[in-house]
Every structure is written in structure tokens, then in C-alpha cells.
Design a protein around this motif. Structure first.
Motif, PDB file in Angstrom:
ATOM      1  N   CYS A 110      32.557  50.374  43.789  1.00 58.48           N
ATOM      2  CA  CYS A 110      32.956  50.487  42.385  1.00 58.48           C
ATOM      3  C   CYS A 110      34.423  50.083  42.331  1.00 58.48           C
ATOM      4  O   CYS A 110      35.237  50.652  43.060  1.00 58.48           O
ATOM      5  CB  CYS A 110      32.749  51.919  41.907  1.00 58.48           C
ATOM      6  N   VAL A 111      34.761  49.088  41.488  1.00 58.45           N
ATOM      7  CA  VAL A 111      36.110  48.531  41.493  1.00 58.45           C
ATOM      8  C   VAL A 111      36.629  48.350  40.065  1.00 58.45           C
ATOM      9  O   VAL A 111      35.927  47.844  39.192  1.00 58.45           O
ATOM     10  CB  VAL A 111      36.135  47.156  42.210  1.00 58.45           C
ATOM     11  N   ASP A 112      37.891  48.749  39.872  1.00 61.24           N
ATOM     12  CA  ASP A 112      38.624  48.416  38.652  1.00 61.24           C
ATOM     13  C   ASP A 112      39.374  47.127  38.953  1.00 61.24           C
ATOM     14  O   ASP A 112      40.327  47.126  39.722  1.00 61.24           O
ATOM     15  CB  ASP A 112      39.600  49.532  38.291  1.00 61.24           C
ATOM     16  N   HIS A 113      38.914  46.015  38.380  1.00 61.63           N
ATOM     17  CA  HIS A 113      39.541  44.713  38.597  1.00 61.63           C
ATOM     18  C   HIS A 113      40.639  44.425  37.571  1.00 61.63           C
ATOM     19  O   HIS A 113      41.196  43.336  37.558  1.00 61.63           O
ATOM     20  CB  HIS A 113      38.501  43.586  38.503  1.00 61.63           C
ATOM     21  N   GLY A 114      40.914  45.382  36.692  1.00 62.52           N
ATOM     22  CA  GLY A 114      41.892  45.156  35.636  1.00 62.52           C
ATOM     23  C   GLY A 114      41.233  44.537  34.423  1.00 62.52           C
ATOM     24  O   GLY A 114      41.244  45.112  33.345  1.00 62.52           O
ATOM     25  N   VAL A 139      38.838  36.887  23.865  1.00 65.04           N
ATOM     26  CA  VAL A 139      39.056  36.011  25.023  1.00 65.04           C
ATOM     27  C   VAL A 139      40.524  35.615  25.171  1.00 65.04           C
ATOM     28  O   VAL A 139      41.012  35.489  26.292  1.00 65.04           O
ATOM     29  CB  VAL A 139      38.120  34.779  24.989  1.00 65.04           C
ATOM     30  N   GLU A 140      41.255  35.444  24.074  1.00 61.44           N
ATOM     31  CA  GLU A 140      42.673  35.106  24.176  1.00 61.44           C
ATOM     32  C   GLU A 140      43.461  36.253  24.800  1.00 61.44           C
ATOM     33  O   GLU A 140      44.363  36.042  25.608  1.00 61.44           O
ATOM     34  CB  GLU A 140      43.258  34.719  22.807  1.00 61.44           C
ATOM     35  N   TYR A 145      46.061  38.492  29.748  1.00 57.02           N
ATOM     36  CA  TYR A 145      46.054  39.468  30.836  1.00 57.02           C
ATOM     37  C   TYR A 145      45.906  38.758  32.191  1.00 57.02           C
ATOM     38  O   TYR A 145      46.600  39.100  33.146  1.00 57.02           O
ATOM     39  CB  TYR A 145      44.931  40.496  30.643  1.00 57.02           C
ATOM     40  N   LEU A 146      45.021  37.764  32.263  1.00 50.82           N
ATOM     41  CA  LEU A 146      44.822  37.020  33.520  1.00 50.82           C
ATOM     42  C   LEU A 146      46.099  36.323  33.976  1.00 50.82           C
ATOM     43  O   LEU A 146      46.298  36.107  35.179  1.00 50.82           O
ATOM     44  CB  LEU A 146      43.691  35.994  33.370  1.00 50.82           C
ATOM     45  N   LYS A 153      49.537  41.438  40.403  1.00 47.76           N
ATOM     46  CA  LYS A 153      49.763  42.536  41.348  1.00 47.76           C
ATOM     47  C   LYS A 153      48.469  43.265  41.711  1.00 47.76           C
ATOM     48  O   LYS A 153      48.394  43.925  42.738  1.00 47.76           O
ATOM     49  CB  LYS A 153      50.752  43.547  40.760  1.00 47.76           C
ATOM     50  N   MET A 154      47.469  43.142  40.856  1.00 46.19           N
ATOM     51  CA  MET A 154      46.224  43.892  41.039  1.00 46.19           C
ATOM     52  C   MET A 154      45.418  43.404  42.249  1.00 46.19           C
ATOM     53  O   MET A 154      44.657  44.168  42.831  1.00 46.19           O
ATOM     54  CB  MET A 154      45.377  43.787  39.776  1.00 46.19           C
ATOM     55  N   GLY A 155      45.570  42.141  42.621  1.00 47.19           N
ATOM     56  CA  GLY A 155      44.761  41.609  43.717  1.00 47.19           C
ATOM     57  C   GLY A 155      43.290  41.647  43.343  1.00 47.19           C
ATOM     58  O   GLY A 155      42.922  41.330  42.224  1.00 47.19           O
TER      59      GLY A 155
END
Length: 173
Positions: A110-114, A139-140, A145-146, A153-155
Motif C-alpha cells: 500500500c503506497v501513497d505516491h502523492g 488534470v491541470e 503537482y507532478l 522529493k516523494m520518489g
């Protein structure tokens, strides 16, 4: 974010992903798994091919029967995972709870990818499945955010305990 050129020579992009087709030596096991895992109906099936429906399309997932072969190496080319989206974090976690309580199907990660919160599962043929909820409806906003320092920093993200996440959702997060 880079966008495709808007010249007359630009390719006409598809409107959505239509279907994922998996080859399997375990047709019945895979049909049982996906019909339960996705709550899918099976509008067509014979000994060679099966269609599964879980949304408004005639079929979004299909299976083709093949003879057993050796298992591919972990770092081989090919499909990595199939992702499915949920409209809310509470819906994602309700699906997690249902799979756990009705069949004991648990995610291996389970991962929080941001950008998204993801639960990763495996089907009977060891194909990985990502069940996710996206944080951004626009989407914008997701594109911004991307491109942000926060995302850089999130990796690959931070691992979460699905039970702790479920408790937070039940608590109104």
C-alpha cells in the motif's frame, strides 16, 4: 508537462483505454478471481476466451487460454501491472475491506505516491493489479503537482499500512 503538438499532422489520441487482455494457463482460476475481485460479470466465455464486464463497456478485461509455460523472470519485459481507479479514498478502502473480509484477498503493498494512493495485489498468474484513488480531479492541477518539488522529493512514495489508512478513513480523513 509536455503536450503533443497541435499541428494538423498530430496523431488523433484515443478517448480511453478499452480493454486489457491477459494470456493464462489457468482460465477458470483467473475467471473466479477477477469476477470476485472486480465484481465482474462474464458476458461471454468458451474454452479459449472470456470477457469480463465491471463498468459500462461490453468488456474491459478479457482472458485468452494458453498452455502452461515457464514463469518469466522478475525483470523481464512485458506487462508490469494493470491499474483500476476508484472515485474516492473511502470507496478504495471499502473495496479493500470487502476483499479482505470476503475471500481474504490482501494487498502485498500500500503506497501513497502523492498523486495517487495505491493498493497492489496479485492475481493467480502473478500479474500485479493497482487499485487506486487519485487526489486530483483536475488534470491541470495534477500536472502542476507532478512538476512540483514536493513530488520530486516523494520518489516512488511512502508505504502505508492499509489497516491504519482504513481506520483514518473511518475516522473521517
Amino acid at each position: 508537462m509536455a503536450h503533443p503538438p497541435s499541428s494538423p499532422a498530430a496523431i488523433l489520441r484515443p478517448s480511453n483505454l478499452a480493454v486489457v487482455v491477459l494470456r493464462t494457463p489457468n482460465m477458470q482460476k483467473m475467471l473466479d478471481f477477477y469476477s470476485n475481485f472486480l465484481g465482474a460479470s462474464i458476458p461471454f466465455q468458451n474454452e479459449h476466451y472470456a470477457c469480463l464486464r465491471f463498468d459500462s463497456l461490453h468488456h474491459r478485461l478479457a482472458l485468452i487460454a494458453v498452455p502452461p509455460t515457464s514463469t518469466p523472470a522478475e525483470n523481464s519485459t512485458g506487462l508490469h501491472h494493470i491499474g483500476f481507479s476508484y472515485p474516492s479514498l473511502s470507496a478504495l478502502m471499502a473495496a479493500y475491506r470487502h476483499r479482505k473480509e470476503h475471500g481474504g484477498v490482501l494487498p502485498f503493498k500500500c503506497v501513497d505516491h502523492g498523486l495517487v494512493v495505491s493498493l497492489y495485489y496479485c492475481d493467480p498468474d502473478a500479474n500485479e493489479l493497482e487499485m487506486q484513488w487519485g487526489r486530483f480531479a483536475d488534470v491541470e492541477e495534477a500536472d502542476r503537482y507532478l512538476m512540483s518539488e514536493e513530488f520530486a522529493k516523494m520518489g516512488m512514495g511512502r508505504e502505508l499500512d492499509p489497516e491504519e489508512l482504513l481506520a483514518e478513513v473511518k475516522g473521517g480523513i
